[in-house]
Write a protein that holds these residues in place. Structure first.
Motif, PDB file in Angstrom:
ATOM      1  N   TYR A 187      73.529 132.950 -86.338  1.00 56.09           N
ATOM      2  CA  TYR A 187      73.246 134.246 -86.862  1.00 56.09           C
ATOM      3  C   TYR A 187      72.661 135.182 -86.456  1.00 56.09           C
ATOM      4  O   TYR A 187      71.848 135.059 -85.817  1.00 56.09           O
ATOM      5  CB  TYR A 187      72.015 133.529 -88.110  1.00 56.09           C
ATOM      6  N   ARG A 188      73.265 136.302 -86.706  1.00 54.20           N
ATOM      7  CA  ARG A 188      73.203 137.511 -86.007  1.00 54.20           C
ATOM      8  C   ARG A 188      72.267 137.998 -86.549  1.00 54.20           C
ATOM      9  O   ARG A 188      72.016 138.699 -87.450  1.00 54.20           O
ATOM     10  CB  ARG A 188      74.598 138.241 -85.948  1.00 54.20           C
ATOM     11  N   MET A 189      71.312 138.647 -86.219  1.00 57.04           N
ATOM     12  CA  MET A 189      69.705 138.958 -86.286  1.00 57.04           C
ATOM     13  C   MET A 189      69.306 140.198 -85.388  1.00 57.04           C
ATOM     14  O   MET A 189      68.838 139.148 -84.106  1.00 57.04           O
ATOM     15  CB  MET A 189      68.797 138.760 -87.236  1.00 57.04           C
ATOM     16  N   ARG A 190      68.692 141.493 -86.183  1.00 58.22           N
ATOM     17  CA  ARG A 190      68.003 142.184 -84.907  1.00 58.22           C
ATOM     18  C   ARG A 190      65.844 141.945 -84.660  1.00 58.22           C
ATOM     19  O   ARG A 190      65.908 141.864 -86.255  1.00 58.22           O
ATOM     20  CB  ARG A 190      68.279 143.580 -85.325  1.00 58.22           C
ATOM     21  N   GLY A 208      63.256 143.047 -78.243  1.00 55.18           N
ATOM     22  CA  GLY A 208      64.520 141.523 -77.203  1.00 55.18           C
ATOM     23  C   GLY A 208      62.765 141.293 -75.900  1.00 55.18           C
ATOM     24  O   GLY A 208      61.601 140.792 -76.550  1.00 55.18           O
ATOM     25  N   ALA A 257      66.500 136.993 -77.468  1.00 54.02           N
ATOM     26  CA  ALA A 257      66.840 138.363 -77.653  1.00 54.02           C
ATOM     27  C   ALA A 257      67.089 139.490 -76.823  1.00 54.02           C
ATOM     28  O   ALA A 257      66.338 139.368 -75.835  1.00 54.02           O
ATOM     29  CB  ALA A 257      65.651 138.846 -78.907  1.00 54.02           C
ATOM     30  N   ASP A 258      68.423 140.001 -77.411  1.00 53.63           N
ATOM     31  CA  ASP A 258      68.876 140.952 -75.642  1.00 53.63           C
ATOM     32  C   ASP A 258      67.653 141.829 -75.388  1.00 53.63           C
ATOM     33  O   ASP A 258      66.173 141.879 -76.631  1.00 53.63           O
ATOM     34  CB  ASP A 258      70.138 141.914 -75.994  1.00 53.63           C
ATOM     35  N   SER A 317      67.649 145.253 -77.286  1.00 46.39           N
ATOM     36  CA  SER A 317      67.805 145.114 -78.341  1.00 46.39           C
ATOM     37  C   SER A 317      67.341 144.825 -79.536  1.00 46.39           C
ATOM     38  O   SER A 317      67.272 144.909 -80.948  1.00 46.39           O
ATOM     39  CB  SER A 317      69.102 145.804 -78.312  1.00 46.39           C
ATOM     40  N   GLY A 318      67.177 143.677 -79.244  1.00 44.19           N
ATOM     41  CA  GLY A 318      66.046 142.607 -80.172  1.00 44.19           C
ATOM     42  C   GLY A 318      67.484 141.801 -80.635  1.00 44.19           C
ATOM     43  O   GLY A 318      66.801 140.861 -81.205  1.00 44.19           O
ATOM     44  N   TRP A 319      68.614 141.563 -81.007  1.00 41.51           N
ATOM     45  CA  TRP A 319      69.509 140.893 -81.790  1.00 41.51           C
ATOM     46  C   TRP A 319      69.653 139.483 -80.175  1.00 41.51           C
ATOM     47  O   TRP A 319      69.279 139.234 -79.563  1.00 41.51           O
ATOM     48  CB  TRP A 319      71.061 142.096 -81.125  1.00 41.51           C
ATOM     49  N   ALA A 320      70.080 138.427 -81.585  1.00 39.77           N
ATOM     50  CA  ALA A 320      69.658 137.329 -81.173  1.00 39.77           C
ATOM     51  C   ALA A 320      70.301 136.837 -81.937  1.00 39.77           C
ATOM     52  O   ALA A 320      70.837 136.677 -83.119  1.00 39.77           O
ATOM     53  CB  ALA A 320      68.333 136.783 -81.486  1.00 39.77           C
ATOM     54  N   ASN A 321      70.794 135.328 -81.409  1.00 41.72           N
ATOM     55  CA  ASN A 321      71.949 134.515 -82.560  1.00 41.72           C
ATOM     56  C   ASN A 321      70.671 133.610 -82.430  1.00 41.72           C
ATOM     57  O   ASN A 321      70.482 132.266 -81.862  1.00 41.72           O
ATOM     58  CB  ASN A 321      73.013 134.045 -81.812  1.00 41.72           C
TER      59      ASN A 321
END
Length: 724
Positions: free
Chosen positions: A668-671, A675, A702-703, A705-709
Motif C-alpha cells: 500500500y503506497r503511502m507517504r 524518509g 521510506a525513501d 521523500s517519505g514514500w513507502a510500500n
C-alpha cells in the motif's frame, strides 16, 4: 417551677428551645439567691436521682408529669452537667449524662460562613463528630434544617425518642446542634424533624453522615475520620507537580459490585477487592481506576447514580476505613483512583434529602426546575448558597479525607440546560429568557475553583454530551473549570461507523475524520463507558459488524485506533477481554472467557497498548494540543484507511495506520512524514493477539521523500515509530 405550657411542650415534643428548660438552671433567677434546679425527661422512669460527674449525690428529682418529666432542686454551687440515675418499674437502672448541661460546639463564625455560603470545612462541623467536649467524651451532632420547628437526634442511646434528643437551634444559620455525652463510634442514629406545619416527618438520615447502615436499613452511623496512616506521599507529590493534560491517563472504569464476586456470589469488601483489582490494573498498564458511584445509595440497580449519602462510602463493600486502605494501596502501586460523582440529582426516598425539613430545602419547590423526569429524581437547588456549599464541600471531602485523585461529574448536560428532557411549557427560562441554567453554571465554576485551589493534583472530568463551549477551560477565561471532558462525539461516531458492514464504510469516512475538527477544542477523554454496554446496546464486541472473526479483528483494530487517537483513554471493565454479554450489576464479569485465545488476545493487546501509550510521549504528551497531531492520509475512503502522525517535542514521532475492511493490502503506497526507517511497534493483527500475522516484518522503509510500500492487515491498526 415549669409552667403547664412548658411541661406540655416538653412531653409532647414541641419545645423548640429545650435548653431553656431541660438541664440545670438557677432556682430563682430574679431573686438574686443562689441554688439550682434540674429538669430531665426520661419516659417510663419511676424515680431519678442526680449526681455530679464524679459520682457525688446532689438530689432526688420529683416526677412532675407521668410521661417521665422530672424536676427538683440539686445541691451544687455552679451550673454544670449532671449524671442522672433512673429506676424503672421492671427494676432496671439506667444512668445517663445530661446533654443539656453542655454548651454549644459551633461558634458565630461557623454561622457566618455557612450562611454566606463560603464555609470550606462543613464536613468538620455538620454531621456527627466524636469528640471530647468540656472534658467529656461523646459525639456532637449538627444538621441544617432552617424551617423546622424542632429537630432531635435519635438512636438506641435515647430509645429513638425524639423528645429526648431535641437540639439547640442556631437561628442565624438555620443549624441545629447538640453534644451527646457517651455516644461513640458505631452508634446508629437519625434525625427526627418536626416541619413548619407541626407534622413529624419520617426519620431522616444525616446528609453529612460519614457511614451508613447496609441497605435495606437506612440509619446513619457515628464515625470519625478514617483511622488510617497514609503512605501515598510520593504518588500525591507527583500529581501535584504534573500537568495532567500532558500525562498518560488510561482509565479502567469499574463497578465495584460486579467486577468480581466471592465464592458465594457476594460482594468483595474493599480489602479483598484491593488484593485482586489493584494488581490486575497494574498488570494491564492502566493509570487510573474509576469507580461508578460508591457513595451510599439505596437501590442496587441504580449503580450508585441515585445516591443519598454523599459523604459515606457505601456499606456494601465494608467500612469507610476499608475504602481508605484501598485508595492508599492503589497509590502505593502507582494507580490513581477516580470517583463518579453525582451532584445533578438525588432520589426522593423519604429518609433522604427530599423535603428535608418539611420544605423544598435541597431541591427546587417548582417541579419545572426541581424534578428530573428521566430518572424520577429531585434536582438540587444550585442557586441556594447552602446547597451549593453542601455539594462543593463534598468534592473537597473526597479529595481531603480519602485522597481521591479526581471526580468524574455525572450528567453535566442535565445541569446546564433548564429544558433538558423537557417539552415546551415544562421548564422555566432564566432571567434572560434563555435555556441555560446560570445557577448550575455558577455552582460548577465555584466547585472547580475550590477543588483545584484546595487540592492540587486532583482533576475533574465532565460527562457533558452537548456542544457547550469551554467545559474544560479555566473559569477566569469564561469556562466551567473542568480539567477534562468526555468526548461523547468520538464514541458515537466511531461505534456507528464500525457497526456498518465493511463494504459501506467507504461512504461514511467522515464518521472517523469529523472528530478531528474539534478534537482540541476541549481537553478530551475518549470514553467507552458502561453506558455503551447495557440496556440492549450489546457489548463492544457485538457492536462490531461481521462474523466472530471479523468482530474480534475489528475490535482489536478499534482499540489500537483509539489508543493512537489524541485524547486520554477510558475503558469499562470486561471490554478489555471482549466480554460477550451485556454488563449486568447482578453478576460478576465472565472471567472464564480469558481462557479462550481470542479473548486472551484482546486482553494482551489492551495491556500492550497501555504500556506503549505510557512509554511513548508522542502518544500522550500532546493529547490536548493540535500540534501533537497531523494527518498522513485523510482521504483514503475508498480503502477505509486512515493514517496520522502523533508527536511531542524531543521525542520520536509515531504514525498510526488504521484499516477497517477485510482486505489484506500488500504494498500500500503511502507517504510518511519523513524518509527513513520506521519500526513497527504495534500490529493489532499480530498472531499473539489472535490475528493473522500479516505485517511488515517489524520495519517499514521510506525513501527520502517519505514514500513507502506498506502491508496493511485486514481490520488492522499499525503503529510505526521513526527509528533515527
Amino acid at each position: 417551677m415549669l409552667t403547664p405550657e412548658q411541661i406540655d411542650r416538653l412531653v409532647e415534643g414541641r419545645d423548640a428551645d429545650p435548653f431553656a428548660t431541660l438541664g440545670v438552671h438557677p432556682a430563682d433567677p430574679d431573686s438574686g439567691k443562689t441554688g439550682f434546679t434540674a429538669c430531665v425527661l426520661l419516659p417510663d422512669a419511676v424515680s431519678v436521682s442526680a449526681q455530679t460527674l464524679d459520682g457525688k449525690p446532689v438530689g432526688e428529682l420529683a416526677l412532675i408529669h407521668p410521661a417521665g418529666l422530672f424536676e427538683g432542686k440539686v445541691k451544687i454551687r455552679k451550673r454544670q452537667p449532671l449524671r442522672y440515675e433512673a429506676q424503672y418499674a421492671d427494676g432496671g437502672t439506667y444512668a445517663t449524662i445530661d446533654p443539656y448541661g453542655f454548651g454549644p460546639v459551633l461558634g458565630p463564625m461557623d454561622d457566618y460562613y455557612f450562611a454566606e455560603g463560603s464555609h470550606k470545612r462543613l464536613f468538620e462541623k455538620l454531621g456527627a463528630h466524636p469528640m471530647e467536649h468540656e472534658g467529656i467524651a461523646g459525639t456532637h451532632f449538627a444538621v441544617w434544617a432552617p424551617n423546622a420547628r424542632r429537630v432531635s437526634v435519635v438512636g438506641d442511646f435515647n430509645r429513638w425518642d425524639g423528645r429526648r434528643g431535641a437540639m439547640r437551634h442556631r437561628q442565624d444559620a438555620g443549624v441545629w446542634e447538640i453534644f451527646l455525652p457517651e455516644v461513640g463510634i458505631g452508634q446508629p442514629y437519625k434525625f427526627e424533624i418536626v416541619g413548619p406545619d407541626g407534622v413529624v416527618l419520617p426519620l431522616k438520615a444525616d446528609p453529612f453522615a460519614f457511614r451508613s447502615e447496609l441497605r435495606p436499613s437506612t440509619a446513619s452511623i457515628v464515625n470519625g475520620p478514617p483511622a488510617h496512616i497514609w503512605g501515598d506521599a510520593n504518588h500525591r507529590d507527583y500529581w501535584q507537580k504534573a500537568d495532567a493534560r500532558r500525562q498518560p491517563i488510561s482509565i479502567y472504569e469499574v463497578h465495584a459490585g460486579s467486577w468480581q464476586r466471592d465464592g458465594n456470589g457476594d460482594f468483595l469488601h474493599w480489602d479483598a477487592l484491593a488484593e485482586r483489582l489493584i494488581p490486575y490494573v497494574v498488570g494491564m498498564g492502566f493509570t487510573h481506576i474509576e469507580f461508578l458511584p460508591i457513595s451510599e445509595f439505596p437501590y442496587d440497580p441504580s449503580w450508585g447514580y441515585q445516591t443519598l449519602g454523599l459523604y459515606a462510602p457505601t456499606a456494601r463493600f465494608g467500612d469507610p476505613a476499608g475504602f481508605a486502605r484501598f485508595v492508599d494501596g492503589a497509590h502505593r502501586a502507582g494507580i490513581g483512583v477516580l470517583l463518579d460523582w453525582v451532584p445533578a440529582h438525588f432520589p426522593t426516598d423519604e429518609h433522604g434529602l427530599a423535603r428535608f425539613d418539611g420544605t423544598a430545602l435541597y431541591e427546587h419547590a417548582d417541579p419545572r426546575k426541581g424534578f428530573q423526569p428521566d430518572w424520577n429524581t429531585a434536582i438540587y437547588n444550585f442557586g441556594r448558597r447552602e446547597v451549593a456549599e453542601y455539594l462543593t464541600n463534598n468534592a473537597l471531602f473526597w479529595a481531603e479525607r480519602y485522597h481521591v485523585d479526581g471526580l468524574r461529574v455525572d450528567a453535566v448536560a442535565s445541569m446546564l440546560y433548564l429544558d433538558y428532557s423537557r417539552k415546551p411549557g415544562e421548564w422555566i427560562p432564566n432571567d434572560h429568557g434563555g435555556r441555560e441554567n446560570v445557577e448550575a453554571v455558577a455552582f460548577l465554576q465555584g466547585m472547580n475553583k475550590a477543588l483545584y485551589a484546595d487540592s492540587p493534583g486532583v482533576m475533574t472530568i465532565a460527562e457533558e454530551s452537548t456542544s457547550w463551549p469551554q467545559v474544560s477551560a479555566p473559569v477566569h477565561q469564561g469556562g466551567l473549570g473542568f480539567g477534562f471532558k468526555w468526548n461523547m462525539g468520538f464514541m458515537h461516531d466511531t461505534l456507528r461507523y464500525l457497526a456498518r458492514e465493511p463494504v459501506h464504510r467507504q461512504h461514511h469516512h467522515d464518521d472517523i475524520t469529523f472528530g478531528l475538527l474539534y478534537a482540541f477544542s476541549e481537553n478530551f477523554v475518549l470514553a467507552l463507558s458502561h453506558d455503551e454496554v447495557v440496556h440492549g446496546k450489546s457489548s463492544l464486541l457485538h457492536k462490531m459488524a461481521g462474523d466472530d472473526w471479523q468482530k474480534f479483528a475489528t475490535l482489536r483494530a478499534y482499540y489500537a485506533f483509539m489508543w493512537g487517537y489524541p485524547g486520554k483513554k477510558l475503558l469499562f471493565m470486561g471490554q478489555e477481554f471482549a466480554q460477550r454479554a451485556e454488563w449486568s450489576e447482578q453478576r460478576a464479569l465472565d472471567w472464564n472467557l480469558v481462557d479462550h485465545a481470542p479473548h486472551h488476545g484482546v486482553q494482551m493487546l489492551v495491556g500492550d497498548l497501555n504500556r506503549l501509550y505510557r512509554s511513548r510521549p508522542a502518544l500522550h504528551a500532546r493529547d490536548c494540543e493540535a500540534e501533537g497531531f497531523e494527518w498522513v492520509l485523510v482521504d483514503g475512503a475508498a480503502d477505509s484507511v486512515f493514517a496520522w502522525q502523533r508527536r511531542a517535542p524531543g521525542h520520536k514521532p509515531i504514525v498510526v495506520i488504521s484499516h477497517f475492511t477485510p482486505v489484506l493490502r500488500h504494498g500500500y503506497r503511502m507517504r510518511l512524514p519523513v524518509g527513513g526507517r520506521w519500526r513497527e511497534i504495534l500490529n493489532s493483527d499480530a498472531c499473539e493477539y489472535g490475528g493473522s500475522g500479516a505485517g511488515n516484518m517489524g520495519v517499514v522503509e521510506a525513501d527520502e521523500s517519505g514514500w513507502a510500500n506498506i502491508t496493511i492487515p485486514p481490520f488492522g491498526t499499525l503503529m510505526l515509530e521513526l527509528d533515527y
